[in-house]
Scaffold this active site. Structure first.
Site, PDB file in Angstrom:
ATOM      1  N   TYR A 145       0.779  -1.257  -0.179  1.00 31.32           N
ATOM      2  CA  TYR A 145      -0.314  -0.064   0.491  1.00 31.32           C
ATOM      3  C   TYR A 145       0.977   1.263  -0.023  1.00 31.32           C
ATOM      4  O   TYR A 145       0.735   1.910  -0.714  1.00 31.32           O
ATOM      5  CB  TYR A 145      -0.777   0.064   1.415  1.00 31.32           C
ATOM      6  CG  TYR A 145      -1.939   1.407   1.149  1.00 31.32           C
ATOM      7  CD1 TYR A 145      -2.516   1.463   0.705  1.00 31.32           C
ATOM      8  CD2 TYR A 145      -2.098   1.761   2.100  1.00 31.32           C
ATOM      9  CE1 TYR A 145      -3.887   1.653   0.895  1.00 31.32           C
ATOM     10  CE2 TYR A 145      -2.779   3.299   2.697  1.00 31.32           C
ATOM     11  CZ  TYR A 145      -4.025   3.870   1.580  1.00 31.32           C
ATOM     12  OH  TYR A 145      -4.638   4.497   1.936  1.00 31.32           O
ATOM     13  N   ASP A 146       2.220   1.162   1.096  1.00 32.83           N
ATOM     14  CA  ASP A 146       2.850   2.680   1.298  1.00 32.83           C
ATOM     15  C   ASP A 146       3.124   2.578  -0.328  1.00 32.83           C
ATOM     16  O   ASP A 146       3.724   3.686  -0.506  1.00 32.83           O
ATOM     17  CB  ASP A 146       3.854   1.798   2.229  1.00 32.83           C
ATOM     18  CG  ASP A 146       3.174   2.298   3.451  1.00 32.83           C
ATOM     19  OD1 ASP A 146       1.584   1.391   3.769  1.00 32.83           O
ATOM     20  OD2 ASP A 146       3.727   1.723   4.433  1.00 32.83           O
ATOM     21  N   GLU A 147       4.093   1.744  -0.904  1.00 33.26           N
ATOM     22  CA  GLU A 147       5.182   2.353  -2.293  1.00 33.26           C
ATOM     23  C   GLU A 147       4.236   2.084  -3.038  1.00 33.26           C
ATOM     24  O   GLU A 147       4.927   3.317  -4.164  1.00 33.26           O
ATOM     25  CB  GLU A 147       5.688   1.050  -2.107  1.00 33.26           C
ATOM     26  CG  GLU A 147       7.161   0.551  -0.925  1.00 33.26           C
ATOM     27  CD  GLU A 147       7.324   1.323  -0.944  1.00 33.26           C
ATOM     28  OE1 GLU A 147       7.626   2.870  -1.476  1.00 33.26           O
ATOM     29  OE2 GLU A 147       8.848   2.050  -0.154  1.00 33.26           O
ATOM     30  N   ARG A 186     -10.036  -1.999  10.703  1.00 34.90           N
ATOM     31  CA  ARG A 186      -9.531  -1.153  11.197  1.00 34.90           C
ATOM     32  C   ARG A 186      -9.743  -1.042  12.585  1.00 34.90           C
ATOM     33  O   ARG A 186     -11.202  -1.265  12.803  1.00 34.90           O
ATOM     34  CB  ARG A 186      -9.329   0.673  10.530  1.00 34.90           C
ATOM     35  CG  ARG A 186      -8.685  -0.406   9.558  1.00 34.90           C
ATOM     36  CD  ARG A 186      -8.568   1.372   8.284  1.00 34.90           C
ATOM     37  NE  ARG A 186      -9.701   1.196   7.307  1.00 34.90           N
ATOM     38  CZ  ARG A 186      -9.993   1.851   6.680  1.00 34.90           C
ATOM     39  NH1 ARG A 186      -9.080   2.161   5.992  1.00 34.90           N
ATOM     40  NH2 ARG A 186     -11.212   1.692   6.285  1.00 34.90           N
ATOM     41  N   PHE A 191     -13.442  -2.110  17.144  1.00 35.68           N
ATOM     42  CA  PHE A 191     -13.830  -1.927  18.452  1.00 35.68           C
ATOM     43  C   PHE A 191     -15.528  -1.190  19.010  1.00 35.68           C
ATOM     44  O   PHE A 191     -15.598  -1.329  19.605  1.00 35.68           O
ATOM     45  CB  PHE A 191     -13.118  -0.573  18.513  1.00 35.68           C
ATOM     46  CG  PHE A 191     -11.648  -0.460  18.685  1.00 35.68           C
ATOM     47  CD1 PHE A 191     -10.643  -1.889  19.228  1.00 35.68           C
ATOM     48  CD2 PHE A 191     -10.580   0.736  19.150  1.00 35.68           C
ATOM     49  CE1 PHE A 191      -9.382  -1.461  19.192  1.00 35.68           C
ATOM     50  CE2 PHE A 191      -9.450   0.177  19.872  1.00 35.68           C
ATOM     51  CZ  PHE A 191      -8.597  -0.927  19.162  1.00 35.68           C
ATOM     52  N   TYR A 204      -4.320  -4.034  19.816  1.00 36.09           N
ATOM     53  CA  TYR A 204      -2.949  -4.689  19.473  1.00 36.09           C
ATOM     54  C   TYR A 204      -1.523  -3.904  19.888  1.00 36.09           C
ATOM     55  O   TYR A 204      -1.428  -2.869  20.261  1.00 36.09           O
ATOM     56  CB  TYR A 204      -3.178  -4.615  17.705  1.00 36.09           C
ATOM     57  CG  TYR A 204      -4.055  -5.594  17.478  1.00 36.09           C
ATOM     58  CD1 TYR A 204      -4.941  -5.991  17.463  1.00 36.09           C
ATOM     59  CD2 TYR A 204      -4.035  -4.841  15.944  1.00 36.09           C
ATOM     60  CE1 TYR A 204      -5.364  -6.610  16.883  1.00 36.09           C
ATOM     61  CE2 TYR A 204      -5.004  -5.093  14.756  1.00 36.09           C
ATOM     62  CZ  TYR A 204      -6.114  -6.283  15.901  1.00 36.09           C
ATOM     63  OH  TYR A 204      -7.312  -6.972  14.956  1.00 36.09           O
ATOM     64  N   GLN A 209       0.661   2.810  20.951  1.00 38.00           N
ATOM     65  CA  GLN A 209       0.818   3.230  19.673  1.00 38.00           C
ATOM     66  C   GLN A 209      -0.526   4.301  19.918  1.00 38.00           C
ATOM     67  O   GLN A 209      -1.583   4.560  20.125  1.00 38.00           O
ATOM     68  CB  GLN A 209       0.354   2.116  18.353  1.00 38.00           C
ATOM     69  CG  GLN A 209      -0.854   1.477  18.072  1.00 38.00           C
ATOM     70  CD  GLN A 209      -0.597   0.715  19.345  1.00 38.00           C
ATOM     71  OE1 GLN A 209      -0.381   0.668  20.696  1.00 38.00           O
ATOM     72  NE2 GLN A 209      -1.276  -0.457  18.534  1.00 38.00           N
TER      73      GLN A 209
HETATM   74  N1  UDP Z   1      -5.696  -2.072  16.128  1.00 38.81           N
HETATM   75  C1  UDP Z   1      -5.879  -2.880  17.207  1.00 38.81           C
HETATM   76  N2  UDP Z   1      -7.350  -3.281  17.075  1.00 38.81           N
HETATM   77  C2  UDP Z   1      -7.768  -3.496  15.944  1.00 38.81           C
HETATM   78  C3  UDP Z   1      -7.781  -2.872  14.857  1.00 38.81           C
HETATM   79  C4  UDP Z   1      -5.935  -2.294  14.911  1.00 38.81           C
HETATM   80  O1  UDP Z   1      -5.464  -2.149  18.489  1.00 38.81           O
HETATM   81  O2  UDP Z   1      -8.510  -4.715  16.256  1.00 38.81           O
HETATM   82  C5  UDP Z   1      -4.437  -1.006  15.950  1.00 38.81           C
HETATM   83  C6  UDP Z   1      -3.357  -1.504  14.864  1.00 38.81           C
HETATM   84  O3  UDP Z   1      -2.314  -2.565  15.657  1.00 38.81           O
HETATM   85  C7  UDP Z   1      -2.965   0.097  14.950  1.00 38.81           C
HETATM   86  C8  UDP Z   1      -4.042   1.251  14.901  1.00 38.81           C
HETATM   87  O4  UDP Z   1      -5.008   0.387  15.868  1.00 38.81           O
HETATM   88  O5  UDP Z   1      -1.393   0.307  15.733  1.00 38.81           O
HETATM   89  C9  UDP Z   1      -5.054   2.025  14.083  1.00 38.81           C
HETATM   90  O6  UDP Z   1      -4.778   0.498  13.386  1.00 38.81           O
HETATM   91  P1  UDP Z   1      -5.960   0.825  11.615  1.00 38.81           P
HETATM   92  O7  UDP Z   1      -5.725  -0.659  10.906  1.00 38.81           O
HETATM   93  O8  UDP Z   1      -7.114   1.855  11.797  1.00 38.81           O
HETATM   94  O9  UDP Z   1      -5.128   1.756  11.294  1.00 38.81           O
HETATM   95  P2  UDP Z   1      -3.806   2.166  10.403  1.00 38.81           P
HETATM   96  O10 UDP Z   1      -3.413   3.481  11.013  1.00 38.81           O
HETATM   97  O11 UDP Z   1      -2.937   0.809  10.785  1.00 38.81           O
HETATM   98  O12 UDP Z   1      -3.500   2.123   8.790  1.00 38.81           O
END
Ligand code: UDP
Length: 309
Positions: A145-147, A186, A191, A204, A209
Site C-alpha cells: 500500500y505504502d509504496e 481497522r 472496536f 494490538y 501507539q
Molecule cells: N488496532 C487495534 N485493534 C484492532 C485493530 C487495530 O489495536 O482491532 C490498532 C493497529 O494495530 C494500529 C491502530 O489500531 O496500531 C490503527 O490501526 P488501523 O488498522 O485502524 O489503521 P492504520 O492506522 O494502522 O492504518
C-alpha cells in the site's frame, strides 16, 4: 462540473460522491467492488446525475464526453485488505493511477490522487508535515500500500511537471464514520462492533501507539476545498487530535455503554508507533480545519453501527 470518481462505492468514495452531487456536480462513479459495496451507493443510484459502472480502473479507461476532474480514490485501504489483496493494491496504486492520469490528460481535467499518511511509514518525526520523506519498509506487509501510494504520488508529480497538468495530492490520515464495513479490520469499526456485540475489544500491542482520527464529513470538506484550490503540492488532511489506541478503546467502550473487556493482542508487523498530521498547510491554503471532535464523531458512528450489528 462533470467528475469521475474511482472507488465510488468505497467508504470515502461514496461519501465524496454524495457530497459532489449535493454541490450540483455530475458524478461518474466506478468501482470493482473488491472492497467497496453497492449498499454505500444505493441512494445515489436513483440520482440522474450519478452514473455508475462496475469496472476495474487498472484496465484501459474510456469515458465519452467532457470531464472536468478525475478523482482517483480506488484502493483497498485497511491493513487486513493489503494482506488479502496485495497485488490488486499495488496495481490500483500504480496501473490504476496511470490509467486515471491518462484519462485526465486526454480530457484536460484536474487530477486528484487520494494519497495517504502511509507515505510517511513508521514516522521518525511527529507530527508529520508534507516535506517529511517518510520511513517506509518496501518489503513489509504494508509496503504494497505504502509504496503503491508513493509511486502514485511520483507519477502524479511527473504528469504535473511534464504535461503541465493540474493535479491535487491529498494525504489522508485515519478517517472514520458511517459506512465503514463492520469487518473492515481497522481500529474504529473493530472496536465499535466488538463493543456493541459485547465481545472483547482487541487492542494490538500495549495500546500505546497513537493515531489521530478525522470524522468523514470533515475530511470530505477538506477534499472539496483542495479540489477547488490551485495547489499542486501534497496537502495533509486529517484531525491533529492524537490519542493512544488504549484511550480509543476506552472511549468507544464508554460511549457505547458496553461491558466488553479490553484485551491485548500481538502488534502487527511494521505498525506505525505514532501518527499525527501537521495541518498548517491545509489551514493556510484551504482555510480548512476539522470541526467534529472525537467524542461527537464516535457517537454518530456508534449510532450508525447500531443499525448494522
Ligand atoms: N488496532 C487495534 N485493534 C484492532 C485493530 C487495530 O489495536 O482491532 C490498532 C493497529 O494495530 C494500529 C491502530 O489500531 O496500531 C490503527 O490501526 P488501523 O488498522 O485502524 O489503521 P492504520 O492506522 O494502522 O492504518
Amino acid at each position: 462540473m462533470r467528475i469521475l470518481v474511482t472507488g465510488a462505492a468505497g467508504f470515502l468514495g461514496s461519501h465524496l460522491s454524495r457530497y459532489l452531487l449535493k454541490q450540483g456536480h455530475s458524478v461518474i462513479g466506478i468501482d470493482n467492488f473488491i472492497t467497496g459495496s453497492v449498499t454505500n451507493i444505493e441512494d445515489l443510484l436513483k440520482n440522474p446525475k450519478f452514473d455508475f459502472t462496475k469496472y476495474d480502473v487498472t484496465n484501459y479507461l474510456h469515458v465519452p464526453g467532457k470531464l472536468d476532474a478525475v478523482l482517483h480514490f480506488a484502493s483497498p485501504a485497511s491493513p487486513i485488505d493489503y494482506l488479502k489483496f496485495p497485488i490488486p493494491t499495488l496495481k490500483v496504486g500504480a496501473l490504476g493511477t496511470h490509467k486515471a492520469l491518462g484519462l485526465a490528460k486526454e480530457k484536460k481535467a484536474t487530477f486528484m490522487i487520494a494519497s495517504t499518511s502511509e507515505v510517511y511509514g513508521d514516522p521518525l518525526i511527529n507530527p508529520q508535515h508534507e516535506a517529511y520523506w517518510g520511513n517506509v519498509n518496501p518489503i513489509g506487509p504494508r509496503g504494497v500500500y505504502d509504496e503503491a501510494k508513493r509511486y502514485a504520488e511520483a507519477m502524479t508529480m511527473a504528469y504535473h511537471r511534464y504535461h503541465k497538468m493540474q493535479v491535487r495530492m491529498l494525504r489522508i490520515f485515519n478517517t472514520y464514520g458511517p459506512n465503514m464495513r463492520l469487518k473492515d479490520g481497522r481500529a474504529v469499526p473493530n472496536f465499535i462492533a466488538q463493543a456493541l456485540k459485547g465481545r472483547p475489544i482487541t487492542v494490538y500491542g500495549d495500546g500505546s501507539q497513537t493515531r489521530s482520527l478525522c470524522y468523514v464529513s470533515d475530511l470530505v470538506d477538506g477534499i472539496y476545498r483542495l479540489l477547488m484550490s490551485k495547489e499542486n503540492n501534497p496537502v495533509n488532511i486529517g484531525n491533529p487530535h492524537e490519542i493512544s489506541l488504549l484511550e480509543l478503546a476506552k472511549a468507544v467502550k464508554r460511549l457505547s455503554g458496553s461491558r466488553s473487556k479490553i484485551v491485548f493482542r500481538p502488534l502487527p508487523e511494521d505498525d506505525p508507533k505514532v501518527r499525527r498530521p501537521d495541518i498548517t498547510r491545509a489551514g493556510k491554503i484551504l482555510k480548512w480545519q476539522p470541526r467534529i471532535g472525537l467524542e461527537e464523531g464516535l457517537k454518530r458512528t456508534i449510532a450508525h453501527f447500531k443499525t448494522r450489528v
